[in-house]
Motif scaffolding. Sequence first.
Motif, short mmCIF file in Angstrom:
data_model
loop_
_atom_site.label_atom_id
_atom_site.label_comp_id
_atom_site.label_asym_id
_atom_site.label_seq_id
_atom_site.Cartn_x
_atom_site.Cartn_y
_atom_site.Cartn_z
N LYS C 140 53.25 103.01 28.57
CA LYS C 140 51.91 102.40 28.53
C LYS C 140 52.07 100.93 28.16
CE LYS C 140 49.68 106.63 26.92
NZ LYS C 140 48.85 107.25 25.87
N THR C 141 51.44 100.08 28.93
CA THR C 141 51.50 98.65 28.64
C THR C 141 50.20 98.11 28.04
OG1 THR C 141 50.84 98.20 30.92
CG2 THR C 141 53.20 98.20 30.44
N ALA C 145 50.38 94.34 22.20
CA ALA C 145 50.61 93.58 20.96
C ALA C 145 50.82 94.52 19.77
CB ALA C 145 49.44 92.64 20.69
N THR C 146 50.15 95.68 19.78
CA THR C 146 50.28 96.60 18.66
C THR C 146 51.17 97.80 18.96
OG1 THR C 146 48.25 97.69 19.42
CG2 THR C 146 48.02 96.01 17.70
N ARG C 147 51.43 98.08 20.23
CA ARG C 147 52.13 99.31 20.58
C ARG C 147 53.50 99.10 21.22
NH1 ARG C 147 47.57 103.14 23.24
NH2 ARG C 147 49.43 104.19 23.90
N GLU C 148 53.94 97.87 21.30
CA GLU C 148 55.18 97.58 22.01
C GLU C 148 56.35 98.40 21.48
OE1 GLU C 148 56.36 93.48 21.76
OE2 GLU C 148 58.21 93.79 22.88
N ALA C 149 56.58 98.35 20.19
CA ALA C 149 57.75 99.03 19.63
C ALA C 149 57.69 100.53 19.88
CB ALA C 149 57.84 98.74 18.13
N ALA C 150 56.52 101.11 19.68
CA ALA C 150 56.38 102.56 19.86
C ALA C 150 56.62 102.95 21.32
CB ALA C 150 54.99 103.01 19.40
N GLU C 151 56.09 102.14 22.23
CA GLU C 151 56.25 102.47 23.65
C GLU C 151 57.70 102.32 24.10
OE1 GLU C 151 54.17 103.82 25.85
OE2 GLU C 151 52.77 104.07 24.19
N LEU C 152 58.39 101.31 23.58
CA LEU C 152 59.80 101.15 23.95
C LEU C 152 60.63 102.31 23.41
CD1 LEU C 152 60.21 97.29 23.41
CD2 LEU C 152 60.15 98.51 25.58
N THR C 153 60.29 102.77 22.24
CA THR C 153 60.99 103.93 21.69
C THR C 153 60.77 105.16 22.55
OG1 THR C 153 60.79 103.05 19.44
CG2 THR C 153 61.21 105.41 19.66
N ASP C 180 54.64 87.39 32.32
CA ASP C 180 54.33 87.36 30.90
C ASP C 180 55.57 87.75 30.09
OD1 ASP C 180 53.33 87.57 28.34
OD2 ASP C 180 51.46 88.49 28.98
N PRO C 181 56.14 86.81 29.35
CA PRO C 181 57.38 87.11 28.60
C PRO C 181 57.20 88.19 27.54
CG PRO C 181 56.93 84.75 28.68
CD PRO C 181 55.71 85.42 29.19
N ALA C 182 55.96 88.46 27.17
CA ALA C 182 55.73 89.49 26.15
C ALA C 182 56.28 90.84 26.59
CB ALA C 182 54.24 89.61 25.85
N TYR C 183 56.39 91.05 27.89
CA TYR C 183 56.83 92.36 28.41
C TYR C 183 58.32 92.37 28.77
CZ TYR C 183 51.82 93.13 28.68
OH TYR C 183 50.48 93.24 28.37
N TYR C 184 59.03 91.27 28.51
CA TYR C 184 60.44 91.21 28.90
C TYR C 184 61.30 92.19 28.11
CZ TYR C 184 59.70 86.99 31.79
OH TYR C 184 59.31 86.09 32.77
N SER C 185 60.80 92.65 26.99
CA SER C 185 61.57 93.62 26.20
C SER C 185 61.83 94.89 27.00
CB SER C 185 60.84 93.95 24.90
OG SER C 185 59.49 94.30 25.16
N ILE C 186 60.95 95.17 27.96
CA ILE C 186 61.16 96.36 28.83
C ILE C 186 62.42 96.15 29.66
CG2 ILE C 186 60.19 97.80 30.64
CD1 ILE C 186 57.41 96.79 29.82
N TYR C 187 62.57 94.94 30.20
CA TYR C 187 63.74 94.66 31.04
C TYR C 187 65.02 94.66 30.21
CZ TYR C 187 59.71 92.89 33.67
OH TYR C 187 58.47 92.74 34.27
N GLU C 188 64.89 94.19 28.98
CA GLU C 188 66.06 94.17 28.10
C GLU C 188 66.51 95.60 27.77
OE1 GLU C 188 64.31 90.05 26.33
OE2 GLU C 188 64.39 91.81 24.99
N LEU C 189 65.56 96.44 27.47
CA LEU C 189 65.90 97.83 27.17
C LEU C 189 66.52 98.50 28.39
CD1 LEU C 189 65.81 100.28 25.26
CD2 LEU C 189 63.51 100.77 26.14
N ALA C 190 65.95 98.25 29.56
CA ALA C 190 66.47 98.87 30.78
C ALA C 190 67.92 98.45 31.01
CB ALA C 190 65.61 98.48 31.97
N ALA C 191 68.21 97.20 30.75
CA ALA C 191 69.59 96.72 30.92
C ALA C 191 70.52 97.42 29.93
CB ALA C 191 69.64 95.21 30.74
N GLN C 192 70.07 97.55 28.70
CA GLN C 192 70.90 98.22 27.68
C GLN C 192 71.23 99.65 28.08
OE1 GLN C 192 68.94 98.21 23.86
NE2 GLN C 192 68.53 96.02 24.00
#
Lengths: 235, 148, 351
Positions: C140-141, C145-153, C180-192
Amino acid sequence: MKRTLTGLLGVAVWLSPQLASASEPPPERDHSLPGTKRTRYLESAPFDVVGGGSRKGDWAVELSGGTPWQRVRTQLGIGKGLTTLIEMDTVLGRRFRPAAGVGLRWIDRPHVRMSGELLLGWDWQLTPDRQRRGPNGELRMRLAFPVGRVAPYLVLATRHTLLMDRTTLETAAGPEVSWDARQAWIAWGSLGLVVAINEHVGLDFGIDFPWVDPPTPSIPGLHVGVLFGGWRAKR
Amino acid sequence: MTRSIGLSCWVALALGCVNEDLRFYEVELSGTITTADPALDGQGEVHLELHHERVGLGEFEHPFGLIESWTLATGEREFTGTGLVPTDNGAVGLVVYAWLDLDGDGVLCSVDGDRSEPAGFVVLDGYPAHSLEFVLTLSEPCKGPEGL
Amino acid sequence: MSYTHGVIRTVHRLAFALALALGSASFGCSETELGVVVDGQRLPVIDMHLHPGEWSSIPPATRAFLTRNFPFPFNTDPEGVAETVLSPEGIASELDNAGISQAGLFAIYAPRSAGVATNELIQAHVATKPARFFGFASLKTDDWATREAAELTRLEQALAEPGMIGVKLAHAHQRFRMDDPAYYSIYELAAQLGAPIYLHTGTSPAPGTSQDPAYTDPAYLEDAIASHPQTVFILGHLGYDFINKQIGALETCISLAQTYENVYLEPSALGSAFSDPEGTNLVMAMGRMREAGVVDRIIYGSDGPQSPGFVKGYLDRTVAAMRETGYTIDEMRAVLAGNFAKVFNMPVPTL
């Protein structure tokens, strides 16, 4: 669609001299007369259903099922070429249309029967994502060519449903309600063959061509039916 | 007596016939849009959108649901307008979102355009009410409503 | 449900099953062998893009939109139709009829538009046929701002499940900007995690979808692509304009594939009878990609199941487009399965 209309026009042109020569309507049928092999079933109940129209006092019932329609229909001749109609059709138990109306024989030759029907009813659909309800009117033409025990037939119909929409606007001065009307159109046709088992019972096999809520595509269907009926009293 | 029976029948018939039954709440909006950077005063067109604060029920619940949008004249920062808010979709609250179109291309921070166009939003306090006022400051560059 | 209604529903499903069989037949014969025959050679096929789901998880406006597009009389019972087509059995049947060995099933969290197919649903589907189904997880995107960490987990946990091999995102349906760079953490996780990301590009006719360029034009992804060289980006639909049924941002997709090694291209849906009524756009796209020298980046997908026979029909159209534009057997083999196997580090299916 164009080819169908052209074909109908051709039929009408071919029939017109014969129609012109039919100076008065044929007499009401005497059911006590046995008739010939070619004419015995001309006024049978099954042919009355598909060709439309019943003689005064004659009645007929159609029960048919298939896809997409399932249908029950009754008719009763009231004289002067007029027939009263009551019917109900449903599409797979999700769309219903009860209706009542009147039919009139236009062409009444031994092996050509054409009739027109006007019905008024109510149309409603229960599909949660596409509900609708409203008064409905239908114009229908039936054309049959009875020969011996069989009658190939054609039905063409146009059906219109009036749909009312309501808009309520809550303003500072209070609610304002407005209504809009639109119509939903269905056209359909059937091409089939009726086989008279006897004068009271017959079987109907047909292919149905719906044109429902265009431009949504419609899948042709087919039906099988039992037609039966009789007459009130001998003349 | 006969007339009222006839009218009632007509109303009953009409009610039984209702297909689409839409309900709206009329809101007169007025507000002022400012920019965090005073140098942008008087520049560009403001694109303003009225949104539900949250819409939908259950798994369909989400923030923001566009109701209406307007474009102000170049340099204009005062807004008045009327919004018709749908009320039968589980929505709550109202939000005004806006962004400043500095390069006039109609796209917020287009890939070949100005990448500094600011955006912002404000929650409209007091809804439901037929008249609402707001002050909105545009301060976040290139942010859609979901990014604020 | 009353007995009568149950009988009618059974009749309807039988009729639909008949339509399914007829719709899936080819020249009067059903496909029972896997692979597609080209010039006497049988090529294995992986369809990376299929959508299972539940009718009730599609938002009302989209359900109404889909119902309007179902042919009569199936539009009188769209839920019944959808249950058959979107089920694991329905999808497997589509694959069998098309001769497709394996398929990717997509999760999606798009409550405004396309609907919701949870990671758990996809995992359950994959578990029914682990040799044939792969899963693409999503997240869920909204309220990022409040759910990023939980959604990435949650995304990381989903990708740890058996058969979950990639990530599905749809900026237009999920309504977040591509740049929007705020969502780049998704790409970082995918790469990991070594999970390629499939992204919807181009417009969409589904209600509630954003048609703004920043949500649909793959040009807005370039910054993300360039800044995440370890992340694999699969640009779905080639940036097609489904609203106007035009080629859209094809050249942008090709340019990105030529410029960045971590970009792949997927030609699903744009060549369907609905989206390409003249039958020219898919041919043009396949030809243009070959001309540009990016055949090694094309991964086949259909965006099925949509309707009975769609999966096979789309495969047939794609193969025909490749034939018409001069693809060699080896190039077709790469498009239909080889490139997928390479990107996802899997063996090509044996026939």
